[in-house]
Design an enzyme around this catalytic site. Sequence first.
Site, PDB file in Angstrom:
ATOM      1  N   LYS A 164      -0.812  13.637   3.223  1.00  0.00           N
ATOM      2  CA  LYS A 164       0.603  13.386   2.937  1.00  0.00           C
ATOM      3  C   LYS A 164       1.265  14.597   2.268  1.00  0.00           C
ATOM      4  O   LYS A 164       2.433  14.906   2.534  1.00  0.00           O
ATOM      5  CB  LYS A 164       0.742  12.138   2.060  1.00  0.00           C
ATOM      6  CG  LYS A 164       0.480  10.844   2.807  1.00  0.00           C
ATOM      7  CD  LYS A 164       1.503  10.643   3.913  1.00  0.00           C
ATOM      8  CE  LYS A 164       1.322   9.340   4.648  1.00  0.00           C
ATOM      9  NZ  LYS A 164       2.345   9.141   5.704  1.00  0.00           N
TER      10      LYS A 164
ATOM     11  N   HIS B 108      -4.348  -3.267   0.645  1.00  0.00           N
ATOM     12  CA  HIS B 108      -3.995  -2.768  -0.677  1.00  0.00           C
ATOM     13  C   HIS B 108      -4.043  -3.920  -1.678  1.00  0.00           C
ATOM     14  O   HIS B 108      -4.205  -5.083  -1.320  1.00  0.00           O
ATOM     15  CB  HIS B 108      -2.611  -2.123  -0.641  1.00  0.00           C
ATOM     16  CG  HIS B 108      -2.588  -0.805   0.047  1.00  0.00           C
ATOM     17  ND1 HIS B 108      -2.131  -0.650   1.338  1.00  0.00           N
ATOM     18  CD2 HIS B 108      -2.971   0.424  -0.359  1.00  0.00           C
ATOM     19  CE1 HIS B 108      -2.226   0.618   1.693  1.00  0.00           C
ATOM     20  NE2 HIS B 108      -2.735   1.293   0.677  1.00  0.00           N
TER      21      HIS B 108
ATOM     22  N   SER C 111       3.817   9.079   0.191  1.00  0.00           N
ATOM     23  CA  SER C 111       3.213   8.070  -0.668  1.00  0.00           C
ATOM     24  C   SER C 111       3.153   8.603  -2.090  1.00  0.00           C
ATOM     25  O   SER C 111       3.001   9.803  -2.315  1.00  0.00           O
ATOM     26  CB  SER C 111       1.799   7.741  -0.183  1.00  0.00           C
ATOM     27  OG  SER C 111       1.098   6.986  -1.146  1.00  0.00           O
ATOM     28  N   SER C 112       3.247   7.701  -3.047  1.00  0.00           N
ATOM     29  CA  SER C 112       3.157   8.118  -4.445  1.00  0.00           C
ATOM     30  C   SER C 112       1.770   8.628  -4.811  1.00  0.00           C
ATOM     31  O   SER C 112       1.593   9.245  -5.867  1.00  0.00           O
ATOM     32  CB  SER C 112       3.537   6.956  -5.369  1.00  0.00           C
ATOM     33  OG  SER C 112       2.685   5.840  -5.142  1.00  0.00           O
ATOM     34  N   CYS C 113       0.773   8.415  -3.937  1.00  0.00           N
ATOM     35  CA  CYS C 113      -0.580   8.904  -4.240  1.00  0.00           C
ATOM     36  C   CYS C 113      -0.681  10.422  -4.116  1.00  0.00           C
ATOM     37  O   CYS C 113      -1.724  10.998  -4.436  1.00  0.00           O
ATOM     38  CB  CYS C 113      -1.609   8.243  -3.339  1.00  0.00           C
ATOM     39  SG  CYS C 113      -1.605   8.842  -1.642  1.00  0.00           S
TER      40      CYS C 113
ATOM     41  N   TYR D   8      -6.369  11.025   1.978  1.00  0.00           N
ATOM     42  CA  TYR D   8      -5.051  10.532   2.401  1.00  0.00           C
ATOM     43  C   TYR D   8      -3.939  11.307   1.693  1.00  0.00           C
ATOM     44  O   TYR D   8      -2.945  11.705   2.314  1.00  0.00           O
ATOM     45  CB  TYR D   8      -4.942   9.044   2.094  1.00  0.00           C
ATOM     46  CG  TYR D   8      -3.617   8.412   2.438  1.00  0.00           C
ATOM     47  CD1 TYR D   8      -3.254   8.177   3.766  1.00  0.00           C
ATOM     48  CD2 TYR D   8      -2.725   8.032   1.432  1.00  0.00           C
ATOM     49  CE1 TYR D   8      -2.043   7.576   4.074  1.00  0.00           C
ATOM     50  CE2 TYR D   8      -1.525   7.438   1.731  1.00  0.00           C
ATOM     51  CZ  TYR D   8      -1.179   7.214   3.048  1.00  0.00           C
ATOM     52  OH  TYR D   8       0.031   6.625   3.364  1.00  0.00           O
TER      53      TYR D   8
END
Length: 320
Positions: A150, A189, A117-119, A146
């Site tokens: 990841k 989201h 994920s880009s987070c 989270y």
Amino acid sequence: MTRPWTPQPLDREARFYVAGHRGLAGGALWRHLQREGFTNLLGRGSQELDLRRDGDVRAFFEREQPRYVVLAAARVGGIAANAAEPVEFLSDNLRIQVNVLDAAHTVGVERLLFLGSSCIYPRLAAQPITEDSLLTGPLEETNKAYAIAKIAGVMHVQAMRREHGHAWISAMPTNLYGPGDNYDAQSSHVLAALIRRFDEAVRSGGRRVTNWGTGAPRREFLHVDDLAGALVALLERYDDDSPVNVGTGSDLTIAELAELVAAATGYAGEVAWDPSRPDGTPRKLLDVSRLHALGWRHGINLEAGIAATVDSYRRGRDQS
């Protein structure tokens, strides 16, 4: 050590396990693989196979012997869900990742793609965010648990490559949307939440919709059907330690996004904002030059994609 791998088309008859094939990303990949002629797809729902249970996962891999794996299964959710259940977001995702990657190693999976994920990138990373921004600054607090999980998955893939020679890779998608999204009021989201909110206002005759935050943060959005094509392209063309960003290379403010959703749903009332609610990261735009260099670019325009997603949401709502 696993034998060297060179870029090549995937075998359409090989056993291909999509972990999370009923989710947003995994479901899109499953549909794409079917359209592309893959004839030996493997998928198990969480009721059939709990990926948090190590013994069950190992038994599944030993029995099915997949050649390719995409790990799209994860516990996911928006800001509210992440804030309410950080333990679950960290613990469940770590268990899923470790179990699947270790089992895949045991049976010698040839190609595995871990979907991150880009987070994972720092909250204030320079924009657009390059892959080498990873671990260069503090994370966004609203989804830190989270993100940590990841990041661990990315590092696990890198460790498998270095220690065992596996030709495994990681992809970091931007914000996703499309058929199969989660529209739950508490865990969705931003785009799914906007679609639900504006659609409810249209149906009820509401004249004012209040959204979270200020509307100022900028976000990038990728349709899941585009993501699916990118994942197959990466499996066929890419082999490197570094994760690869998957996105469109363009962004817009949340306020501008709300305008697109309002138009797609037919809402014509007032749009308000609640600044007491969290905004999240100020901006999150991915540098996708590495993906473009491989010859892949997205094809679905955001406005058209949102309109199609609204139609899909309404069909699902009417059938439920």
